[in-house]
Design a protein around this motif. Structure first.
Motif, mmCIF file in Angstrom:
data_model
loop_
_atom_site.group_PDB
_atom_site.id
_atom_site.type_symbol
_atom_site.label_atom_id
_atom_site.label_comp_id
_atom_site.label_asym_id
_atom_site.label_seq_id
_atom_site.Cartn_x
_atom_site.Cartn_y
_atom_site.Cartn_z
ATOM 1 N N ALA A 62 0.870 -1.179 0.000
ATOM 2 C CA ALA A 62 0.000 0.000 0.000
ATOM 3 C C ALA A 62 0.900 1.220 0.000
ATOM 4 O O ALA A 62 1.901 1.265 0.732
ATOM 5 N N PRO A 63 0.599 2.232 -0.822
ATOM 6 C CA PRO A 63 1.567 3.324 -1.027
ATOM 7 C C PRO A 63 1.796 4.227 0.170
ATOM 8 O O PRO A 63 2.772 4.973 0.175
ATOM 9 N N LEU A 64 0.930 4.196 1.170
ATOM 10 C CA LEU A 64 1.190 4.983 2.380
ATOM 11 C C LEU A 64 0.328 4.479 3.527
ATOM 12 O O LEU A 64 -0.599 3.699 3.319
ATOM 13 N N HIS A 65 0.676 4.928 4.741
ATOM 14 C CA HIS A 65 -0.123 4.683 5.939
ATOM 15 C C HIS A 65 -0.785 6.006 6.303
ATOM 16 O O HIS A 65 -0.163 6.874 6.931
ATOM 17 N N PRO A 66 -2.037 6.220 5.917
ATOM 18 C CA PRO A 66 -2.653 7.537 6.108
ATOM 19 C C PRO A 66 -3.025 7.802 7.564
ATOM 20 O O PRO A 66 -3.359 6.878 8.310
ATOM 21 N N PRO A 67 -2.973 9.068 7.978
ATOM 22 C CA PRO A 67 -3.457 9.414 9.316
ATOM 23 C C PRO A 67 -4.949 9.140 9.455
ATOM 24 O O PRO A 67 -5.408 8.680 10.497
ATOM 25 N N THR A 113 -2.388 -4.077 -3.782
ATOM 26 C CA THR A 113 -2.689 -4.968 -4.882
ATOM 27 C C THR A 113 -1.869 -6.250 -4.716
ATOM 28 O O THR A 113 -0.719 -6.221 -4.288
ATOM 29 N N GLY A 114 -2.476 -7.383 -5.017
ATOM 30 C CA GLY A 114 -1.808 -8.670 -4.864
ATOM 31 C C GLY A 114 -2.015 -9.330 -3.526
ATOM 32 O O GLY A 114 -1.757 -10.533 -3.374
ATOM 33 N N SER A 185 -9.467 -2.376 3.168
ATOM 34 C CA SER A 185 -9.582 -1.522 1.988
ATOM 35 C C SER A 185 -8.288 -1.697 1.201
ATOM 36 O O SER A 185 -7.216 -1.835 1.789
ATOM 37 N N THR A 186 -8.394 -1.698 -0.121
ATOM 38 C CA THR A 186 -7.201 -1.771 -0.965
ATOM 39 C C THR A 186 -6.907 -0.388 -1.522
ATOM 40 O O THR A 186 -7.808 0.285 -2.031
ATOM 41 N N LEU A 187 -5.644 0.035 -1.434
ATOM 42 C CA LEU A 187 -5.205 1.322 -1.964
ATOM 43 C C LEU A 187 -3.984 1.073 -2.852
ATOM 44 O O LEU A 187 -3.038 0.410 -2.434
ATOM 45 N N GLY A 188 -4.023 1.607 -4.073
ATOM 46 C CA GLY A 188 -2.852 1.406 -4.916
ATOM 47 C C GLY A 188 -3.167 1.595 -6.390
ATOM 48 O O GLY A 188 -4.146 2.241 -6.732
#
Length: 311
Positions: A62-67, A113-114, A185-188
């Motif tokens: 996942a491209p980041l760990h959001p606040p 993803t994956g 949730s998937t982010l990417g």
């Protein structure tokens, strides 16, 4: 620029993606550094990227760990289909037209993803939701429609998996989505910086990006991000009303038209097609951003929480 987090040769890296390759940035550079930088500053950091490898050699994260994750519901077609699960004559609530509604999701339940996605405990109506997320780069509070766009650093595909039957129980309690949403949730697959997509805007200023979802290779739905009734700028105005948005915050667009099974169930008046089940693979593509794919696997059995103490 496409900003990716990935694992290669036993180590985690932050890198930039160009075509089918990703190159590692210096170890001291983190995602927030890139999100808060100007395009020129990002380019300067990317110039020092090294050790390029092909994407099929790495495992994307996942491209980041959001606040914070705020997920909106901006597409009228989606809302129309979902309310029809309550009956063929059900109408979109008038309140939906008065403000862009959102709920808070779990920032600690983001997958890449994956990754395999487990069916949540007790869920029998498992669903996907095709969305785009805006990633905040510049902090702000009480934004205006005119200034809000400047606070978006980039975009990614967002899939807020849903347990529809669990949501039904959440609704009875009147506290917002809880166990129907907070498991995954998937982010990417990465973050595409906002400047890369500016040329994709329509006459209304909305990003005109084709969004498509497949289940086991069969196309299930497609729409444009430009179809959203509420723009990202309007969503940011509402989200920032009396509250700070900070770098790394994720703002979900809400599900596009035809972007989930629940909408189809509402319009057809039946659970058709069937809910997601172990072995299914869900693939989502958004033009200008990329593709994410996840396989569904069996989840854990529910742990009994017992009964409350009654008066």
């Amino acid at each position: 620029m496409r900003i990716a987090r990935y694992r290669h040769a036993g180590a985690d890296h932050l890198g930039v993606v160009e075509e089918d390759r990703v190159s590692a940035l210096a170890p001291e550079v983190d995602v927030l550094t890139l999100l808060t930088a100007t395009p020129a500053e990002r380019d300067a950091l990317a110039a020092d990227a090294e050790d390029p490898v092909t994407l099929d050699e790495v495992r994307l994260r996942a491209p980041l760990h959001p606040p914070v994750v705020r997920d909106f519901v901006a597409f009228e077609q989606h809302v129309e289909g979902m309310v029809m699960t309550e009956g063929p004559d059900a109408k979109v609530p008038e309140a939906w037209y008065q403000a862009p509604a959102f709920y808070f999701s779990n920032p600690n339940a983001l997958f890449a993803t994956g990754d395999d996605i487990e069916v949540p405990p007790r869920c029998r109506l498992f669903d996907y939701e095709l969305e785009v997320a805006a990633i905040i780069g510049t902090p702000g509070r009480d934004l205006t429609v005119e200034t809000a766009r400047d606070h978006i650093a980039g975009y990614a595909i967002f899939n807020d998996w849903s347990g529809r039957d669990l949501q039904g129980f959440d609704r009875k309690l009147g506290m917002g989505w809880a166990k129907g949403k907070d498991f995954a949730s998937t982010l990417g697959p990465w973050i595409v910086t906002a400047d890369e997509l500016e040329g994709r805007r329509d006459g209304d200023g909305r990003l005109d990006l084709r969004m498509t979802v497949w289940r086991n290779g069969e196309e299930m739905g497609s729409d444009s991000l430009a179809s959203a009734a509420w723009s990202f700028e309007q969503m940011l105005v509402y989200a920032s009303r009396g509250a700070w948005l900070v770098p790394g915050d994720v703002i979900g667009s809400g599900t596009c038209g035809g972007g989930c099974l629940g909408e189809l169930w509402g319009r057809r008046g039946a659970i058709d097609p069937p809910p997601l089940a172990p072995g299914d693979e869900v693939t989502m593509t958004v033009e200008g951003i990329g593709t994410i794919a996840n396989r569904i696997v069996a989840g854990a059995e529910p742990v009994d929480h017992g009964a409350p103490k009654r008066r």
